[in-house]
Design a protein around this motif. Sequence first.
Motif, PDB file in Angstrom:
ATOM      1  N   PHE A   1      24.518  41.490  36.458  1.00 21.41           N
ATOM      2  CA  PHE A   1      24.749  40.331  37.318  1.00 21.41           C
ATOM      3  C   PHE A   1      24.918  40.796  38.770  1.00 21.41           C
ATOM      4  O   PHE A   1      25.473  41.858  39.025  1.00 21.41           O
ATOM      5  CB  PHE A   1      26.005  39.572  36.882  1.00 21.41           C
ATOM      6  N   GLU A   2      24.452  39.988  39.716  1.00 18.98           N
ATOM      7  CA  GLU A   2      24.504  40.369  41.121  1.00 18.98           C
ATOM      8  C   GLU A   2      25.738  39.819  41.831  1.00 18.98           C
ATOM      9  O   GLU A   2      26.052  40.261  42.934  1.00 18.98           O
ATOM     10  CB  GLU A   2      23.241  39.882  41.841  1.00 18.98           C
ATOM     11  N   MET A   3      26.435  38.860  41.253  1.00 15.73           N
ATOM     12  CA  MET A   3      27.604  38.269  41.909  1.00 15.73           C
ATOM     13  C   MET A   3      28.792  39.231  41.871  1.00 15.73           C
ATOM     14  O   MET A   3      28.818  40.169  41.065  1.00 15.73           O
ATOM     15  CB  MET A   3      27.983  36.944  41.230  1.00 15.73           C
ATOM     16  N   THR A   4      29.734  39.013  42.764  1.00 17.65           N
ATOM     17  CA  THR A   4      30.941  39.830  42.828  1.00 17.65           C
ATOM     18  C   THR A   4      32.172  38.924  42.853  1.00 17.65           C
ATOM     19  O   THR A   4      32.075  37.740  43.187  1.00 17.65           O
ATOM     20  CB  THR A   4      30.957  40.717  44.088  1.00 17.65           C
ATOM     21  N   TYR A   5      33.306  39.484  42.486  1.00 17.59           N
ATOM     22  CA  TYR A   5      34.582  38.765  42.500  1.00 17.59           C
ATOM     23  C   TYR A   5      35.383  39.163  43.728  1.00 17.59           C
ATOM     24  O   TYR A   5      35.354  40.320  44.156  1.00 17.59           O
ATOM     25  CB  TYR A   5      35.396  39.092  41.249  1.00 17.59           C
ATOM     26  N   ASP A   6      36.097  38.191  44.276  1.00 15.53           N
ATOM     27  CA  ASP A   6      37.019  38.423  45.371  1.00 15.53           C
ATOM     28  C   ASP A   6      38.408  38.008  44.911  1.00 15.53           C
ATOM     29  O   ASP A   6      38.541  37.036  44.152  1.00 15.53           O
ATOM     30  CB  ASP A   6      36.602  37.590  46.596  1.00 15.53           C
ATOM     31  N   PRO A   7      39.480  38.727  45.309  1.00 12.80           N
ATOM     32  CA  PRO A   7      40.825  38.351  44.861  1.00 12.80           C
ATOM     33  C   PRO A   7      41.200  36.904  45.146  1.00 12.80           C
ATOM     34  O   PRO A   7      41.977  36.293  44.404  1.00 12.80           O
ATOM     35  CB  PRO A   7      41.723  39.320  45.639  1.00 12.80           C
ATOM     36  N   VAL A   8      40.625  36.332  46.214  1.00 11.81           N
ATOM     37  CA  VAL A   8      40.945  34.943  46.559  1.00 11.81           C
ATOM     38  C   VAL A   8      40.413  33.982  45.493  1.00 11.81           C
ATOM     39  O   VAL A   8      40.950  32.883  45.327  1.00 11.81           O
ATOM     40  CB  VAL A   8      40.378  34.597  47.950  1.00 11.81           C
ATOM     41  N   ASN A   9      39.374  34.377  44.763  1.00 12.52           N
ATOM     42  CA  ASN A   9      38.822  33.509  43.724  1.00 12.52           C
ATOM     43  C   ASN A   9      39.872  33.132  42.687  1.00 12.52           C
ATOM     44  O   ASN A   9      39.923  31.996  42.213  1.00 12.52           O
ATOM     45  CB  ASN A   9      37.646  34.195  43.023  1.00 12.52           C
ATOM     46  N   PHE A  10      40.743  34.088  42.341  1.00 10.02           N
ATOM     47  CA  PHE A  10      41.775  33.821  41.335  1.00 10.02           C
ATOM     48  C   PHE A  10      42.785  32.800  41.857  1.00 10.02           C
ATOM     49  O   PHE A  10      43.250  31.937  41.107  1.00 10.02           O
ATOM     50  CB  PHE A  10      42.497  35.113  40.962  1.00 10.02           C
ATOM     51  N   PHE A  11      43.109  32.880  43.151  1.00  9.71           N
ATOM     52  CA  PHE A  11      44.064  31.933  43.728  1.00  9.71           C
ATOM     53  C   PHE A  11      43.463  30.537  43.793  1.00  9.71           C
ATOM     54  O   PHE A  11      44.128  29.543  43.476  1.00  9.71           O
ATOM     55  CB  PHE A  11      44.474  32.399  45.119  1.00  9.71           C
ATOM     56  N   ILE A  12      42.204  30.433  44.193  1.00 11.05           N
ATOM     57  CA  ILE A  12      41.551  29.121  44.292  1.00 11.05           C
ATOM     58  C   ILE A  12      41.485  28.462  42.921  1.00 11.05           C
ATOM     59  O   ILE A  12      41.688  27.243  42.784  1.00 11.05           O
ATOM     60  CB  ILE A  12      40.131  29.275  44.889  1.00 11.05           C
ATOM     61  N   ALA A  13      41.221  29.246  41.892  1.00 18.12           N
ATOM     62  CA  ALA A  13      41.090  28.682  40.547  1.00 18.12           C
ATOM     63  C   ALA A  13      42.434  28.411  39.888  1.00 18.12           C
ATOM     64  O   ALA A  13      42.553  27.473  39.091  1.00 18.12           O
ATOM     65  CB  ALA A  13      40.270  29.629  39.667  1.00 18.12           C
ATOM     66  N   GLY A  14      43.457  29.203  40.207  1.00 20.84           N
ATOM     67  CA  GLY A  14      44.689  29.135  39.419  1.00 20.84           C
ATOM     68  C   GLY A  14      45.936  28.662  40.123  1.00 20.84           C
ATOM     69  O   GLY A  14      47.011  28.641  39.514  1.00 20.84           O
ATOM     70  N   TRP A  15      45.833  28.232  41.398  1.00 20.10           N
ATOM     71  CA  TRP A  15      47.051  27.874  42.132  1.00 20.10           C
ATOM     72  C   TRP A  15      47.857  26.754  41.466  1.00 20.10           C
ATOM     73  O   TRP A  15      49.091  26.762  41.574  1.00 20.10           O
ATOM     74  CB  TRP A  15      46.736  27.520  43.583  1.00 20.10           C
TER      75      TRP A  15
ATOM     76  N   GLY B   1      48.647  37.561  38.520  1.00 17.79           N
ATOM     77  CA  GLY B   1      47.375  37.812  39.181  1.00 17.79           C
ATOM     78  C   GLY B   1      46.792  36.637  39.928  1.00 17.79           C
ATOM     79  O   GLY B   1      45.629  36.689  40.336  1.00 17.79           O
ATOM     80  N   ILE B   2      47.542  35.553  40.127  1.00 19.80           N
ATOM     81  CA  ILE B   2      46.989  34.394  40.837  1.00 19.80           C
ATOM     82  C   ILE B   2      46.999  34.631  42.346  1.00 19.80           C
ATOM     83  O   ILE B   2      46.008  34.365  43.024  1.00 19.80           O
ATOM     84  CB  ILE B   2      47.770  33.120  40.470  1.00 19.80           C
ATOM     85  N   LEU B   3      48.117  35.110  42.879  1.00 19.09           N
ATOM     86  CA  LEU B   3      48.154  35.415  44.309  1.00 19.09           C
ATOM     87  C   LEU B   3      47.233  36.600  44.605  1.00 19.09           C
ATOM     88  O   LEU B   3      47.142  37.535  43.804  1.00 19.09           O
ATOM     89  CB  LEU B   3      49.586  35.735  44.745  1.00 19.09           C
ATOM     90  N   PRO B   4      46.520  36.575  45.734  1.00 14.16           N
ATOM     91  CA  PRO B   4      45.544  37.638  46.042  1.00 14.16           C
ATOM     92  C   PRO B   4      46.212  38.932  46.482  1.00 14.16           C
ATOM     93  O   PRO B   4      45.984  39.434  47.588  1.00 14.16           O
ATOM     94  CB  PRO B   4      44.710  37.014  47.170  1.00 14.16           C
ATOM     95  N   LEU B   5      47.074  39.490  45.603  1.00 15.11           N
ATOM     96  CA  LEU B   5      47.768  40.734  45.892  1.00 15.11           C
ATOM     97  C   LEU B   5      47.243  41.834  44.982  1.00 15.11           C
ATOM     98  O   LEU B   5      46.098  41.785  44.547  1.00 15.11           O
ATOM     99  CB  LEU B   5      49.275  40.521  45.732  1.00 15.11           C
ATOM    100  N   SER B   6      48.077  42.808  44.671  1.00 15.95           N
ATOM    101  CA  SER B   6      47.602  44.020  43.990  1.00 15.95           C
ATOM    102  C   SER B   6      46.951  43.739  42.642  1.00 15.95           C
ATOM    103  O   SER B   6      45.873  44.269  42.339  1.00 15.95           O
ATOM    104  CB  SER B   6      48.776  44.987  43.811  1.00 15.95           C
TER     105      SER B   6
END
Length: 240
Positions: free
Chosen positions: A54-68, A31-36
């Motif tokens: 909570f009002e914030m939302t998650y974007d798939p890119v967040n996982f890549f930025i944090a886990g690359w 789940g690190i790469l912003p794919l499925s």
Amino acid sequence: STLLCAYLDATGKSRSKYIFPMMVVCVSCCGILPLSTAIQQAGQFTGFLETYGFEMTYDPVNFFIAGWPMLIVVPLWALLIGPKFLPEQSPLPIAAKEAKKQNQQALSPLQDKLGIAIFFLTIICLIFSSQLGLETWFVALVGSLLMVVCGVVDQKGALRDIPWDMILLYVGALALGTALTNTGAGDMIGNWLANVVGGTRNNYVLGLLFFVIPFVITQFMLNRAVSAVFTPICLLTCSA
């Protein structure tokens, strides 16, 4: 796992040295790469946040930025360090491997090609399951049934190789996690943990708290069950 075992057997390398490192790579880098998978996780986490106000939302890119960095560190460990500390041979015989040697029958050229085609088609559908609007369990089930229908795997062998003990472990652990969450234990523990840390808003203290406790518990329970229990607890603690 199947491809790696076939490669290790063909090259004469020990399964016991490489199977565990491979599984660590699969778990750590999932789940690190912003794919499925990241897209599904982002939607799931955003749903949790909306549920708890909570009002914030998650974007798939967040996982890549944090886990690359994991994409570099973990595979290097699996290739260079992990196998050095594992035994040359498994301490117990691999029953499935021995049974396969005894009962293995050669596939026809057509069945061989169908098996390869079904395998890669199933993998592609799993990767793009969210875009196709398909559940991952449905894709895996259809792929397995096609393997049996096309004669790549015989019916008795398919039923024999189903890991019923692992399936029941998943079912029981997930049911336990859901039950603990639905009974209100999450609210109670969340407020208790907030009081234990003295109402601190220090992100490092809270991060340490929610790393150490689940880390210890996952040594005794299934990861998914621990995640099901601690996700609402973590959110409720942060909210409190």
